[in-house]
Design an enzyme around this catalytic site. Structure first.
Site, PDB file in Angstrom:
ATOM      1  N   CYS A 129       0.690  -1.308  -0.112  1.00  0.00           N
ATOM      2  CA  CYS A 129       0.076   0.102   0.082  1.00  0.00           C
ATOM      3  C   CYS A 129       0.788   1.287  -0.077  1.00  0.00           C
ATOM      4  O   CYS A 129       0.409   2.383   0.021  1.00  0.00           O
ATOM      5  CB  CYS A 129      -0.829   0.177   1.364  1.00  0.00           C
ATOM      6  SG  CYS A 129      -0.242   0.467   2.898  1.00  0.00           S
ATOM      7  N   CYS A 142       4.903   2.053   3.866  1.00  0.00           N
ATOM      8  CA  CYS A 142       6.364   1.987   4.605  1.00  0.00           C
ATOM      9  C   CYS A 142       7.168   3.292   3.703  1.00  0.00           C
ATOM     10  O   CYS A 142       7.952   3.756   4.334  1.00  0.00           O
ATOM     11  CB  CYS A 142       7.064   0.831   4.027  1.00  0.00           C
ATOM     12  SG  CYS A 142       6.644  -0.587   4.969  1.00  0.00           S
ATOM     13  N   CYS A 190       5.030  -6.803   4.511  1.00  0.00           N
ATOM     14  CA  CYS A 190       4.747  -7.302   3.220  1.00  0.00           C
ATOM     15  C   CYS A 190       6.049  -7.946   2.667  1.00  0.00           C
ATOM     16  O   CYS A 190       5.943  -9.063   2.226  1.00  0.00           O
ATOM     17  CB  CYS A 190       3.844  -6.224   2.504  1.00  0.00           C
ATOM     18  SG  CYS A 190       2.302  -5.733   2.978  1.00  0.00           S
ATOM     19  N   CYS A 204       3.991  -3.109  10.430  1.00  0.00           N
ATOM     20  CA  CYS A 204       3.291  -2.600   9.341  1.00  0.00           C
ATOM     21  C   CYS A 204       2.697  -1.362   9.780  1.00  0.00           C
ATOM     22  O   CYS A 204       1.519  -1.179  10.392  1.00  0.00           O
ATOM     23  CB  CYS A 204       1.836  -3.609   8.804  1.00  0.00           C
ATOM     24  SG  CYS A 204       1.013  -3.560   7.709  1.00  0.00           S
ATOM     25  N   HIS A 235       5.185  -7.336  25.484  1.00  0.00           N
ATOM     26  CA  HIS A 235       4.662  -7.456  26.670  1.00  0.00           C
ATOM     27  C   HIS A 235       5.728  -7.157  27.881  1.00  0.00           C
ATOM     28  O   HIS A 235       5.212  -6.777  28.873  1.00  0.00           O
ATOM     29  CB  HIS A 235       4.453  -9.013  26.592  1.00  0.00           C
ATOM     30  CG  HIS A 235       3.518  -9.328  27.948  1.00  0.00           C
ATOM     31  ND1 HIS A 235       2.351  -9.053  28.263  1.00  0.00           N
ATOM     32  CD2 HIS A 235       4.055 -10.106  29.237  1.00  0.00           C
ATOM     33  CE1 HIS A 235       2.100  -9.453  29.594  1.00  0.00           C
ATOM     34  NE2 HIS A 235       2.919 -10.047  30.219  1.00  0.00           N
ATOM     35  N   CYS A 260       5.473  -3.386  28.273  1.00  0.00           N
ATOM     36  CA  CYS A 260       4.352  -2.697  28.232  1.00  0.00           C
ATOM     37  C   CYS A 260       3.689  -2.146  29.436  1.00  0.00           C
ATOM     38  O   CYS A 260       4.124  -2.644  30.573  1.00  0.00           O
ATOM     39  CB  CYS A 260       3.382  -3.787  27.664  1.00  0.00           C
ATOM     40  SG  CYS A 260       1.805  -3.222  27.470  1.00  0.00           S
ATOM     41  N   CYS A 283      -4.844  -4.974  31.046  1.00  0.00           N
ATOM     42  CA  CYS A 283      -4.316  -5.720  29.998  1.00  0.00           C
ATOM     43  C   CYS A 283      -5.465  -5.931  29.024  1.00  0.00           C
ATOM     44  O   CYS A 283      -6.557  -6.246  29.129  1.00  0.00           O
ATOM     45  CB  CYS A 283      -3.822  -6.870  30.769  1.00  0.00           C
ATOM     46  SG  CYS A 283      -2.775  -7.952  29.300  1.00  0.00           S
ATOM     47  N   CYS A 307      -4.884  -8.461  22.186  1.00  0.00           N
ATOM     48  CA  CYS A 307      -3.270  -8.182  22.331  1.00  0.00           C
ATOM     49  C   CYS A 307      -2.495  -9.050  21.936  1.00  0.00           C
ATOM     50  O   CYS A 307      -2.467 -10.212  22.537  1.00  0.00           O
ATOM     51  CB  CYS A 307      -3.051  -7.409  23.392  1.00  0.00           C
ATOM     52  SG  CYS A 307      -1.467  -6.590  23.499  1.00  0.00           S
ATOM     53  N   CYS A 339       8.236  -1.034  19.674  1.00  0.00           N
ATOM     54  CA  CYS A 339       6.913   0.123  19.482  1.00  0.00           C
ATOM     55  C   CYS A 339       6.843   0.687  20.932  1.00  0.00           C
ATOM     56  O   CYS A 339       6.643   2.041  20.944  1.00  0.00           O
ATOM     57  CB  CYS A 339       5.862  -0.547  19.064  1.00  0.00           C
ATOM     58  SG  CYS A 339       5.952  -1.441  17.547  1.00  0.00           S
ATOM     59  N   CYS A 367       0.064   1.605  19.532  1.00  0.00           N
ATOM     60  CA  CYS A 367      -1.279   1.258  19.599  1.00  0.00           C
ATOM     61  C   CYS A 367      -1.866   1.091  21.036  1.00  0.00           C
ATOM     62  O   CYS A 367      -2.881   1.534  21.366  1.00  0.00           O
ATOM     63  CB  CYS A 367      -1.144  -0.410  18.928  1.00  0.00           C
ATOM     64  SG  CYS A 367      -0.732  -0.042  17.118  1.00  0.00           S
ATOM     65  N   CYS A 392      -2.368  -4.821  20.547  1.00  0.00           N
ATOM     66  CA  CYS A 392      -0.978  -4.925  19.575  1.00  0.00           C
ATOM     67  C   CYS A 392      -1.480  -5.926  18.683  1.00  0.00           C
ATOM     68  O   CYS A 392      -2.063  -7.240  19.011  1.00  0.00           O
ATOM     69  CB  CYS A 392       0.444  -5.221  20.459  1.00  0.00           C
ATOM     70  SG  CYS A 392       1.637  -6.055  19.218  1.00  0.00           S
ATOM     71  N   CYS A 410       2.068  -6.931  14.510  1.00  0.00           N
ATOM     72  CA  CYS A 410       2.595  -6.816  12.864  1.00  0.00           C
ATOM     73  C   CYS A 410       4.063  -6.931  12.525  1.00  0.00           C
ATOM     74  O   CYS A 410       4.303  -6.973  11.407  1.00  0.00           O
ATOM     75  CB  CYS A 410       2.144  -5.618  12.455  1.00  0.00           C
ATOM     76  SG  CYS A 410       2.837  -4.081  13.062  1.00  0.00           S
TER      77      CYS A 410
END
Length: 308
Positions: free
Chosen positions: A52, A55, A156, A190, A228, A231, A251, A257, A266, A278, A285, A288
């Protein structure tokens, strides 16, 4: 110019904390390092397959250093069909010319999955002057054989991602399933995080080598542990407090998740210049970053069960 050792580079990469992007943490050293490594402007060829363009958009959103500095002062981006003005056979001729001129030197960046069904006929990316269509599969094999290394940008290109989801009628696979005689570095997520991509490129330029990779060919310095573990909602998990709806306290494991299987950072450097990510936004999550995304990460909003 202050030089940094390999040990210090890895320390900074793995130690950047929440709210501090990797490249921000490395500046101003990183710009000088890139500029020095890029005195000859290392050529980069960027091809796009089944995807798409997310990136590319993610890379364009990089802040420190700015994408203008990266593209104009640091690397020599020889081909990127979304960013360049030239099109058609003229663009393809230039691509072929650059690949021959810099054979064995250029970094080939692939965005999007590789369609293999019907000989690659479901994804054509160019045409020659005699109007012969060039599939992504053909282009990857041809230009990949001339590259010094290949970087798969995003889920991808790395593992097939959403275009490769079941039933996958176009036979989309990741780059590393096609290229076997060159180093392939997978930058998952992603879309990919610009810090991960540029940090990998910095490493390759500075040390003329690829960083240490995990079992899925991802740089360990950017995919070190499961989300995790770090997190901010992990404490809820330990106390057995689980959210029932997105945005609830607790959680998010019961509403989809997959942070317990997603290896990424992330939660440490976040997205959009450290603005959010996210789980902080109340969404689970979706892992991805993993080769199991999206098929084995389903349901997206339902309790995740690890398959036997």
């Amino acid at each position: 110019m202050r030089r940094i050792s390999r040990r210090e580079f890895l320390r900074i990469c793995t130690g950047a904390t929440a709210g501090i992007g990797l490249l921000t943490a490395l500046e101003p050293t990183i710009v000088n390092t890139l500029a020095q490594a890029a005195e000859g402007k290392p050529p980069v060829i960027w091809l796009q397959g089944s995807g798409c363009s997310g990136c590319s958009v993610s890379l364009l959103n990089t802040v420190s250093p700015s994408i203008e500095k990266v593209l104009l002062d640091i690397i020599s981006l020889k081909y990127h069909n979304t960013l360049m003005a030239s099109t058609g056979a003229k663009a393809y001729n230039f691509l072929a010319e650059m690949a021959d001129k810099y054979a064995g030197q250029f970094v080939l960046v692939i965005e999007g999955g590789i369609s293999t069904a019907a000989g690659g006929a479901y994804c054509y990316i160019a045409e020659t002057e005699d109007e012969r269509e060039i599939s992504m599969l053909e282009a990857l094999k041809h230009f990949g054989s001339k590259a010094a290394a290949v970087v798969a940008a995003g889920s991808c290109a790395s593992f097939g991602g959403i275009p490769g989801a079941a039933p996958n009628p176009t036979g989309v696979v990741g780059v590393w399933e096609i290229i076997k005689d060159r180093p392939v570095v997978n930058i998952g997520c992603c879309p990919m995080h610009p810090d991960d991509f540029l940090g990998t490129l910095v490493y390759m330029l500075k040390y003329d080598d690829i960083p240490e990779l995990d079992e899925y060919n991802r740089p360990k310095m950017f995919f070190p542990d499961i989300i995790h573990v770090g997190c901010p909602r992990c404490g809820y998990f330990a106390r057995g407090i689980f959210a029932k709806n997105p945005g609830d306290e607790g959680c998010l494991a019961f509403i989809g998740c997959k942070g317990m299987v997603a290896r990424a950072r992330c939660h440490q450097r976040q997205w959009n210049n450290g603005t959010n990510w996210c789980i902080a936004a109340g969404a689970p999550c979706q892992a991805c970053s993993e080769p199991t995304f999206p098929d084995e990460c389903s349901p997206l909003y339902g309790r995740y069960r690890v398959s036997d």
